[in-house]
Design a protein around this motif. Structure first.
Motif, mmCIF file in Angstrom:
data_model
loop_
_atom_site.group_PDB
_atom_site.id
_atom_site.type_symbol
_atom_site.label_atom_id
_atom_site.label_comp_id
_atom_site.label_asym_id
_atom_site.label_seq_id
_atom_site.Cartn_x
_atom_site.Cartn_y
_atom_site.Cartn_z
ATOM 1 N N TYR A 49 0.845 -1.200 0.000
ATOM 2 C CA TYR A 49 0.000 0.000 0.000
ATOM 3 C C TYR A 49 0.875 1.242 0.000
ATOM 4 O O TYR A 49 2.067 1.167 0.255
ATOM 5 N N ASP A 50 0.246 2.375 -0.228
ATOM 6 C CA ASP A 50 0.937 3.659 -0.082
ATOM 7 C C ASP A 50 1.143 3.912 1.410
ATOM 8 O O ASP A 50 0.187 3.875 2.183
ATOM 9 N N PRO A 51 2.371 4.172 1.826
ATOM 10 C CA PRO A 51 2.643 4.276 3.262
ATOM 11 C C PRO A 51 2.027 5.508 3.918
ATOM 12 O O PRO A 51 1.886 5.542 5.135
ATOM 13 N N VAL A 52 1.694 6.518 3.142
ATOM 14 C CA VAL A 52 1.170 7.742 3.787
ATOM 15 C C VAL A 52 -0.320 7.975 3.482
ATOM 16 O O VAL A 52 -0.931 8.858 4.073
ATOM 17 N N ALA A 53 -0.911 7.185 2.596
ATOM 18 C CA ALA A 53 -2.321 7.387 2.254
ATOM 19 C C ALA A 53 -3.195 6.899 3.401
ATOM 20 O O ALA A 53 -3.131 5.735 3.802
ATOM 21 N N SER A 54 -3.996 7.820 3.955
ATOM 22 C CA SER A 54 -4.854 7.399 5.069
ATOM 23 C C SER A 54 -6.177 6.843 4.521
ATOM 24 O O SER A 54 -6.628 7.228 3.451
ATOM 25 N N ASN A 55 -6.744 5.944 5.276
ATOM 26 C CA ASN A 55 -7.973 5.255 4.884
ATOM 27 C C ASN A 55 -8.750 5.028 6.167
ATOM 28 O O ASN A 55 -8.767 3.944 6.734
ATOM 29 N N VAL A 56 -9.421 6.155 6.636
ATOM 30 C CA VAL A 56 -9.989 6.158 7.995
ATOM 31 C C VAL A 56 -10.969 5.025 8.258
ATOM 32 O O VAL A 56 -10.950 4.448 9.354
ATOM 33 N N PRO A 57 -11.814 4.628 7.312
ATOM 34 C CA PRO A 57 -12.732 3.517 7.625
ATOM 35 C C PRO A 57 -11.996 2.236 8.040
ATOM 36 O O PRO A 57 -12.538 1.427 8.784
ATOM 37 N N GLN A 58 -10.767 2.071 7.541
ATOM 38 C CA GLN A 58 -10.012 0.865 7.844
ATOM 39 C C GLN A 58 -9.107 1.041 9.068
ATOM 40 O O GLN A 58 -8.226 0.220 9.295
ATOM 41 N N ALA A 59 -9.319 2.101 9.887
ATOM 42 C CA ALA A 59 -8.397 2.414 10.978
ATOM 43 C C ALA A 59 -8.372 1.324 12.039
ATOM 44 O O ALA A 59 -9.387 0.663 12.295
ATOM 45 N N LEU A 60 -7.153 1.127 12.629
ATOM 46 C CA LEU A 60 -6.953 0.262 13.780
ATOM 47 C C LEU A 60 -7.422 -1.173 13.571
ATOM 48 O O LEU A 60 -7.985 -1.788 14.472
ATOM 49 N N GLN A 61 -7.209 -1.682 12.363
ATOM 50 C CA GLN A 61 -7.527 -3.079 12.107
ATOM 51 C C GLN A 61 -6.390 -3.962 12.617
ATOM 52 O O GLN A 61 -5.224 -3.659 12.385
ATOM 53 N N PRO A 62 -6.710 -5.068 13.293
ATOM 54 C CA PRO A 62 -5.643 -5.987 13.712
ATOM 55 C C PRO A 62 -5.069 -6.694 12.473
ATOM 56 O O PRO A 62 -5.677 -6.668 11.407
ATOM 57 N N PRO A 63 -3.896 -7.359 12.625
ATOM 58 C CA PRO A 63 -3.290 -8.041 11.482
ATOM 59 C C PRO A 63 -4.270 -9.013 10.826
ATOM 60 O O PRO A 63 -4.976 -9.747 11.519
ATOM 61 N N SER A 64 -4.305 -8.958 9.496
ATOM 62 C CA SER A 64 -5.193 -9.841 8.752
ATOM 63 C C SER A 64 -4.496 -10.165 7.436
ATOM 64 O O SER A 64 -3.371 -9.707 7.195
ATOM 65 N N TRP A 65 -5.136 -10.908 6.551
ATOM 66 C CA TRP A 65 -4.492 -11.229 5.277
ATOM 67 C C TRP A 65 -4.366 -10.002 4.393
ATOM 68 O O TRP A 65 -3.425 -9.874 3.623
ATOM 69 N N ALA A 66 -5.334 -9.071 4.537
ATOM 70 C CA ALA A 66 -5.255 -7.852 3.748
ATOM 71 C C ALA A 66 -4.157 -6.931 4.261
ATOM 72 O O ALA A 66 -3.416 -6.309 3.496
ATOM 73 N N HIS A 67 -4.074 -6.821 5.573
ATOM 74 C CA HIS A 67 -3.050 -5.990 6.204
ATOM 75 C C HIS A 67 -2.264 -6.878 7.158
ATOM 76 O O HIS A 67 -2.681 -7.083 8.294
ATOM 77 N N LEU A 68 -1.133 -7.404 6.689
ATOM 78 C CA LEU A 68 -0.399 -8.422 7.455
ATOM 79 C C LEU A 68 0.025 -7.922 8.827
ATOM 80 O O LEU A 68 0.121 -8.695 9.769
ATOM 81 N N ALA A 69 0.323 -6.622 8.928
ATOM 82 C CA ALA A 69 0.740 -6.089 10.224
ATOM 83 C C ALA A 69 -0.335 -5.172 10.803
ATOM 84 O O ALA A 69 -0.078 -4.414 11.730
ATOM 85 N N GLY A 70 -1.517 -5.218 10.248
ATOM 86 C CA GLY A 70 -2.608 -4.377 10.755
ATOM 87 C C GLY A 70 -2.523 -2.968 10.195
ATOM 88 O O GLY A 70 -1.697 -2.667 9.324
ATOM 89 N N THR A 71 -3.433 -2.100 10.674
ATOM 90 C CA THR A 71 -3.423 -0.703 10.239
ATOM 91 C C THR A 71 -3.354 0.200 11.450
ATOM 92 O O THR A 71 -3.601 -0.231 12.576
ATOM 93 N N ASP A 72 -2.976 1.470 11.216
ATOM 94 C CA ASP A 72 -2.854 2.379 12.354
ATOM 95 C C ASP A 72 -4.095 3.253 12.491
ATOM 96 O O ASP A 72 -5.114 3.021 11.834
ATOM 97 N N GLN A 73 -3.973 4.292 13.332
ATOM 98 C CA GLN A 73 -5.159 5.096 13.671
ATOM 99 C C GLN A 73 -5.729 5.834 12.470
ATOM 100 O O GLN A 73 -6.884 6.244 12.462
ATOM 101 N N LEU A 74 -4.927 6.024 11.416
ATOM 102 C CA LEU A 74 -5.434 6.677 10.209
ATOM 103 C C LEU A 74 -5.735 5.665 9.110
ATOM 104 O O LEU A 74 -5.973 6.034 7.964
#
Lengths: 556, 288
Positions: free
Chosen positions: B48-73
């Motif tokens: 993914y783009d490291p700086v592009a925020s995607n607020v609906p997906q905020a704070l997701q735990p690690p999953s197959w889509a986001h191997l290390a999870g997502t942050d507050q943005l």
């Protein structure tokens, strides 16, 4: 017929290394009776020191006794436990090492170190520890023993350090002393007094001794019997006089031939096989006609290092074109300082150095690398182990002066010059890719000489170039230097403490003591009729290889 | 003894030997290599783009889509870690190279010359080392401005004393060796004796220091960013990521801190383990 004090039977030692197991000793048999002196001679790598370490069971972890046994006083100590060994070492078996300064603990006084040895073997009565230590120092004939008790090793000379080592070794009255090259690295005069001391102590105490040495002169003079070692085997063993007068094994013959006697010339030392050059010798005419300036002339050269004493005090001499001059003196006589002054590595305080009619003393040493004379004066250093850059292989070491002084770039020209220099120094070309630690002492010495002759100098300063080498290597190197001089007309300044070696190579001699010239003149006449007392002392101390002399000493 | 003869591929064989006889070094070397590759290939590797925020997906735990999870943005943490490797490695490598080059040269000259120069530099180094070094770095970045170059400079300056001391000591014990005098007889000035002859010989011993220092420099850069000095907010950087994620630990969102923290730890570990092997590879005397 008394029983043997020490009997080594078919002893085998192997070291495990990166390239698998290397056998260092292939079955050694030696025997020694109480009170006897056995000389173990051989060149570096022959397994002399490994033998002594195996007997003492001091091999490092990589080394292992793989066969045979060591019998001491009728007991098999090959597999003795650590506690037994500790009791034996020092009290029954004792050892002195080559470099006494390195073997002493630098931060403890002489008294503390002697007392430590006594205490370790329970031979100490606390009350008179000091007296016991003092008695030992008296036994080794140290001058002013009371003051030496409180001295640290760095405050003592090399000879005195060796005396302290001997005092520690005999502290617990061992029955067997192993002396591993006890005098190597000491001045000839000190060498003699240390050996006299060892012989005296041995006679007084009825101690047996194994003297390990590469110096046949020393062995012939002090040992009852000799064992000759080569490549991990004892190749010949016998009574000293009989063995040296009629050596049977080719290796012994070669060693005997290479050891300079009082009368030998360079040609006599030629090892068979490495025969003298068949090609006719082209002698460069040394005189370039009248009015030719000498190659090098020193005029009242003075150098001091900030102290009240002068390291070099008003020294003058000259070397004719293509001549060879020997500079002789003990350590501290200023000969190394002088050789660095001549090479313009350091600045002189006063006087003048004239090279080929042109004063080279006016350029400061830090600017001298710009001088066109830089390549004319080259130096070969004392310790071949220390004189090669560890990061350069032999090729790069020899190429270095060519790159730096002549600006040669990598290419066929450089290749050719390096090969030429290597050939002149007798270095096999297949060794050029090796790094210093992969070369033997003699090979390193050749690299050092090849590097020095590579820029085609006119004067070669040799600072004890053979002091660290085996006799047979020394003989070859001396002949090589002589050939360089005769064929290429290179002038030589040979700095050494060994008068006998200097005599063979040099026409003229300068004897130096405490920075001053005490005697100068043609080598033959100085050698036969020394004028100064100091020269006579130096001459008497040289351990000539001379088997008959043993007979004289024994019957006297 | 013919097996001792070296040929052209000897360096390669020597490296293989060192690595084979020392599996830990081999592992560390592999880890370091991987890290460098990740840093270089960041644009390709990051999903993914490291700086592009995607607020609906905020704070997701690690999953197959986001191997290390997502942050507050809602930014992908794995992509940010990958891009951060680039920045952190660059800071560490340039800071350490800077202090190594300057420190080795200064220390080399002090060790060779001795005398007054040596005494003055020695005292200066003592003064520098008497400061709490991290505080010194903070002060420098605060004074010079919050920029990446200034982090590099600050990190280099606080590392400098170690290199000066190390090079000085190593050169000092070698300056009277025969081969140093030999180099002068071969036409070297004092300057080239230090630069061409002595410093290359000191290099193997310094390799250990360099390698340990790289890990330390990364920690230092991350530390500066963590307290808000140095690299600023949207830029992916391990220290900032840990600092920002720290707020969410109490709510059980561990991956925000743990993932960049793990990357940081593994990197430092690799560098620390690499040192001894590096020395063995660089020292020709180890080639027996």
């Amino acid at each position: 017929m008394t029983a043997d004090l020490l009997r080594v039977e078919n002893l085998q030692v192997a070291f495990s290394t990166r390239h698998g197991t290397v056998t260092a000793l292939h079955g050694i048999d030696i025997a020694l009776k109480a009170g006897e002196t056995l000389g173990v001679v051989g060149e570096s790598g022959s397994g002399k020191s490994v033998t002594s370490l195996a007997v003492m069971r001091l091999l490092d972890r990589a080394g292992k006794i793989t066969g045979g046994r060591v019998m001491f006083e009728g007991r098999d100590i090959t597999h003795a436990g650590h506690a037994d060994l500790r009791r034996l070492r020092g009290s029954a078996l004792s050892m002195i090492f080559q470099n006494p300064r390195a073997a002493l603990n630098p931060i403890r006084t002489v008294e503390q170190q002697i007392v430590d040895v006594l205490a370790a073997h329970g031979k100490l009565s606390r009350a008179n520890a000091r007296t016991q230590a003092l008695d030992l120092l008296r036994a080794v004939l140290i001058r002013d023993p009371e003051a030496r008790l409180n001295a640290y090793p760095h405050e003592l000379s090399g000879g005195m350090c060796q005396r302290v080592m001997i005092a520690m070794a005999i502290a617990c009255e061992p029955v067997l002393l192993i002396a591993d090259e006890p005098t190597t690295g000491l001045d000839v005069t000190t060498q003699q007094t240390v050996m006299e001391l060892l012989a005296r102590i041995q006679a007084e105490r009825g101690m047996a001794m194994i003297l390990i040495t590469h110096d046949l002169g020393l062995a012939a003079r002090w040992c009852d019997r000799i064992a000759v070692m080569e490549a991990g085997r004892v190749v010949e063993q016998g009574e000293t006089v009989a063995l040296f007068e009629a050596p049977a094994h080719p290796y012994t013959k070669r060693l005997v031939a290479a050891s300079p006697t009082r009368r030998s010339t360079l040609a006599d030392l030629a090892p068979p096989g490495l025969a003298r050059d068949a090609a006719p010798v082209v002698t460069v005419s040394r005189e370039r006609g009248p009015g030719t300036p000498p190659l090098l002339e020193l005029v009242n050269v003075v150098k001091s290092f900030g102290g009240p004493t002068r390291a070099v005090d008003a020294v003058s001499f000259r070397i004719p074109q293509g001549g060879a001059l020997g500079l002789v003196g003990e350590s501290g006589s200023g000969k190394s300082t002088l050789s660095r002054l001549i090479c313009r590595l350091i600045d002189l305080d006063d006087g003048d150095i004239v090279f080929d009619g042109e004063s080279i003393a006016r350029t400061p040493a830090r600017e001298f690398h710009h001088s066109p004379r830089r390549r004319d004066i080259q130096i070969v250093f004392q310790d071949p182990n220390d004189s090669l850059n560890p990061r350069h292989n032999a090729f790069d070491s020899i190429a270095y002066p060519l790159r730096r002084l002549e600006g040669l770039r990598d290419g066929t020209a450089l290749q050719a010059r390096v090969r030429e220099a290597a050939a002149r120094a007798g270095l096999p070309l297949d060794l050029l890719q090796r790094f210093p630690h992969q070369l033997s002492g003699g090979q390193k010495a050749r690299v050092g000489i090849a590097r020095a002759v590579a820029p085609r100098p006119r004067l070669l300063v040799l600072d004890e170039p053979t002091a660290a080498l085996d006799v047979s290597v020394q003989a070859v190197i001396l002949q090589l230097l002589d050939r360089l001089r005769r064929e290429d007309g290179i002038g030589l300044l040979f700095v050494s403490h060994d008068l006998n070696v200097v005599r063979m190579l040099c026409d003229d001699l300068v004897v130096l003591q405490a920075g001053k010239v005490v005697e100068a003149g043609p080598s033959q006449s100085i050698f036969q009729r020394p004028q100064a007392a100091y020269t006579r002392m130096l001459l008497e101390a040289v351990p000539y290889f001379d088997p008959q002399r043993t007979e004289l000493l024994k019957t006297a | 003894m013919s097996d001792l003869v070296l040929n052209g591929s000897s360096t390669g064989r020597h490296i293989v030997y060192v690595l084979r006889s020392n599996p830990v070094t081999a592992l560390a070397a592999a880890g370091t290599l991987l890290l460098v590759l990740i840093a270089i290939l960041a644009p390709v590797l990051a999903p993914y783009d490291p700086v592009a925020s995607n607020v609906p997906q905020a704070l997701q735990p690690p999953s197959w889509a986001h191997l290390a999870g997502t942050d507050q943005l809602g930014r992908d943490i794995l992509s940010r870690i990958i891009w951060a490797a680039r920045l952190d490695l660059m800071i560490a490598v340039s800071a350490v190279s800077l202090s190594f080059v300057i420190g080795a040269v200064i220390g080399g000259f002090c060790g060779y010359r001795g005398g007054r120069l040596d005494r003055w530099v020695g005292r200066f180094v003592d003064v520098l080392m008497a400061f709490p070094l991290f505080v010194l770095a903070m002060a420098m970045v605060a004074a010079l401005g919050n920029r990446v170059e200034n982090i590099v400079i600050a990190t280099a300056v606080i590392n400098l004393p170690f290199y000066i001391r190390f090079a000085r000591a190593e050169v000092n014990v070698r300056r009277n060796a025969g081969w140093v005098e030999a180099a002068r007889a071969c036409g070297d000035s004092h300057l080239s004796v230090v630069l061409r002859v002595l410093l290359p010989n000191v290099l193997p011993a310094m390799a250990v220091q360099i390698s340990l220092n790289l890990g330390w420099a990364i920690l230092n850069a991350a530390g500066l960013s963590f307290i808000g000095l140095g690299v600023t907010a949207p830029t992916p950087e391990w220290g900032i990521m840990v600092a920002e994620g720290a707020r969410f630990i109490t709510t059980g969102k561990w991956w925000l801190v743990a993932m960049p923290g793990l990357a940081l730890m593994l990197t430092v570990l690799c560098f620390n383990l690499l040192g001894d092997g590096l020395r063995d590879i660089l020292d020709p005397r180890m080639r027996t």
